[in-house]
Design an enzyme around this catalytic site. Structure first.
Site, PDB file in Angstrom:
ATOM      1  N   CYS A  80       0.747  -1.193  -0.052  1.00 45.79           N
ATOM      2  CA  CYS A  80       0.097  -0.032  -0.050  1.00 45.79           C
ATOM      3  C   CYS A  80       0.652   1.182  -0.013  1.00 45.79           C
ATOM      4  O   CYS A  80       0.676   2.125  -0.894  1.00 45.79           O
ATOM      5  CB  CYS A  80      -0.946  -0.020   1.296  1.00 45.79           C
ATOM      6  SG  CYS A  80      -1.877   1.506   1.588  1.00 45.79           S
ATOM      7  N   GLY A 107      -8.212  -5.706 -17.486  1.00 48.43           N
ATOM      8  CA  GLY A 107      -8.920  -5.931 -16.164  1.00 48.43           C
ATOM      9  C   GLY A 107      -9.604  -4.493 -15.897  1.00 48.43           C
ATOM     10  O   GLY A 107      -8.746  -3.419 -15.842  1.00 48.43           O
ATOM     11  N   HIS A 115     -23.868  22.108   4.816  1.00 54.27           N
ATOM     12  CA  HIS A 115     -24.132  22.404   3.724  1.00 54.27           C
ATOM     13  C   HIS A 115     -23.206  23.564   3.098  1.00 54.27           C
ATOM     14  O   HIS A 115     -22.886  24.603   4.114  1.00 54.27           O
ATOM     15  CB  HIS A 115     -25.662  23.014   3.603  1.00 54.27           C
ATOM     16  CG  HIS A 115     -25.913  23.689   2.224  1.00 54.27           C
ATOM     17  ND1 HIS A 115     -26.190  23.014   1.198  1.00 54.27           N
ATOM     18  CD2 HIS A 115     -25.885  25.238   1.925  1.00 54.27           C
ATOM     19  CE1 HIS A 115     -26.550  23.985  -0.080  1.00 54.27           C
ATOM     20  NE2 HIS A 115     -26.436  25.470   0.642  1.00 54.27           N
TER      21      HIS A 115
END
Length: 455
Positions: free
Chosen positions: A41, A175, A439
């Site tokens: 990773c 793929g 928001h």
């Protein structure tokens, strides 16, 4: 008496987080890693690809800035500098992992280890003993036996593509899963001619099919060949067969093999040790215990969920149950069905829980709602009126429990943790409608979908 309380074999996300947590808990820990601390990773996976994808997003914004009044003169791409930046990011984070292990008191041995059985790991010419052993050897790319692939310098896996010396003019990706789509999006955004060949009828098979189709149409500059089987690779020419048996081919400078990854089980004693190994990897229960006493397995080597964040959680679950044999009673177990996923392409996608197709296949009576991205003010402000995006919610029609939440939008990977919390706490659609979401944000698409559900 054992040399250590715990030996961790493998220094990827699952291994290094387990070692760190155990060290902070006062345990004497040995972490054995022979290739690179941080695992796939950090070194050749999540972090370098996301570094390059972020650069691609900046490049795309600069290219198309004129529509909002931002004109960039002389925009160019320096691949060598981009690669140097990627290396700096990786090196910084690898150094950070090393410092975290040191701070936790973990002893790190830079050597290839071999599991010799319960409580025993050999490395660097000697055998180390411990009360517990955590196996975290990770995964490797799958390289299928397609004629012309082996020993073909034009065919690379994800690791090889990250280190190519120059950007390919033509790239073929074999793929259409998460890895393939991220690389296809990256290079298409940077100007390469990209083709994706996928055996299944749609890309990203774990994704809701409605949103996957929408995402495919939104991915710019990529030529998709779906329901196609690759028959051979001749240099840079990829030959395939369509669903009706018709032949086809695509030319490339570089061919990426991205058909998935498999558990790394070779070369460290897995088969010889008596471990129960299933079709996908080492068999574990929901506490990460193997069939051998005092032996645990976490991360990709289990084959359960080949995602770094899943490995982190597996490592934490194993640690919790090592420290307290009753930890499972307070919920310290893996809930495999609640591991979120994300695709960091342009646009991003993420999801958690069941898709509509999975829910119906399981015999659940469900209601769903899909709302377009333009229902979010921030989506319009940042992406414009022509951008493609969506949010979808899957709800149990009888109990009203939220079963799945799926996003196709900028920052989807950042918003999906909130959706995971909704499913973890088993909120109903009524509960979700009461949650206040800031928001303007992309996350408001989840609220809009919740109110659109006819339940």
């Amino acid at each position: 008496m054992s040399d250590y309380d715990v030996i961790v074999l493998g220094g990827g996300p699952g291994g290094y987080i387990a070692a760190e947590r155990l060290g902070h808990a006062g345990k004497k820990v040995l972490l054995v890693e022979g290739q690179y601390l941080g695992g796939t990773c950090l070194n050749v996976g999540c972090i370098p690809t996301k570094t390059l994808l972020n650069a691609a997003k900046s490049y795309a914004h600069a290219q198309h800035g004129a529509r909002i009044g931002l004109t960039v003169e002389g925009l160019s791409l320096d691949w060598a500098k981009l690669q140097a930046w990627k290396k700096k990011v990786v090196d910084t984070l690898v150094g950070g992992v090393a410092q975290s292990e040191k701070k936790a008191g973990v002893e790190v041995l830079e050597a290839y280890g071999r599991f010799e059985g319960p409580g025993r790991v050999s490395a660097d010419g000697r055998t180390y003993t411990a009360e517990h052993v955590i196996l975290a050897t990770g995964s490797v790319p799958v390289m299928p036996p397609i004629p012309g692939v082996r020993d073909n310098p034009q065919v690379v896996d994800s690791t090889g593509l990250l280190d190519i010396p120059e950007q390919p003019k033509r790239l073929v990706v074999i793929g259409g899963g998460v890895i393939g789509i991220e690389f296809a999006s990256l290079f298409a955004t940077l100007g390469s001619q990209v083709s994706v060949i996928e055996m299944l009828p749609e890309i990203v098979p774990n994704m809701d099919t409605e949103l996957a189709a929408t995402m495919r149409r939104a991915l710019k500059g990529i030529d998709f060949h779906l329901s196609c089987r690759v028959t051979k690779v001749d240099g840079g020419t990829v030959h395939f067969e369509t669903a009706d048996g018709s032949p086809g081919s695509v030319e490339a400078d570089v061919v990426l093999m991205a058909v998935g990854r498999r558990a790394a089980l070779e070369g460290w004693g897995a088969q010889e040790s008596g471990l129960d190994i299933g079709r996908g990897g080492i068999v574990v229960d929901d506490r990460m215990r193997t069939n051998l006493p005092g032996v645990w397995a976490v991360g990709d080597v289990t084959g359960r969920s080949l995602l770094a964040h899943a490995a982190y959680r597996m490592g934490e679950v194993a640690v919790a149950n090592i420290l307290d044999p009753q930890a499972h009673r307070r919920g310290e177990v893996m809930r495999w069905h609640l591991v979120p996923w994300a695709v960091y392409s342009l646009p991003e996608a993420a999801g958690v829980g069941l898709t509509e197709q999975q829910a119906r296949a399981a015999g659940r009576d469900v209601v769903t709602a899909t709302v377009p991205g333009y229902m979010s003010g921030r989506f319009i402000a940042e992406e414009g009126t022509q951008a493609v995006g969506a949010s979808k919610i899957v709800v149990d029609a009888r109990t009203r429990q939220v079963l799945g939440i799926h996003l196709l939008a900028p920052y989807a990977s950042e918003a999906i943790w909130g959706a995971t919390a909704v499913l973890e706490t088993e909120l109903s659609i009524d509960d979700l409608r009461q949650v206040v979401i800031p928001h303007p944000t992309i996350s408001e698409l989840i609220r809009e979908a919740a109110w659109a559900v006819k339940a």
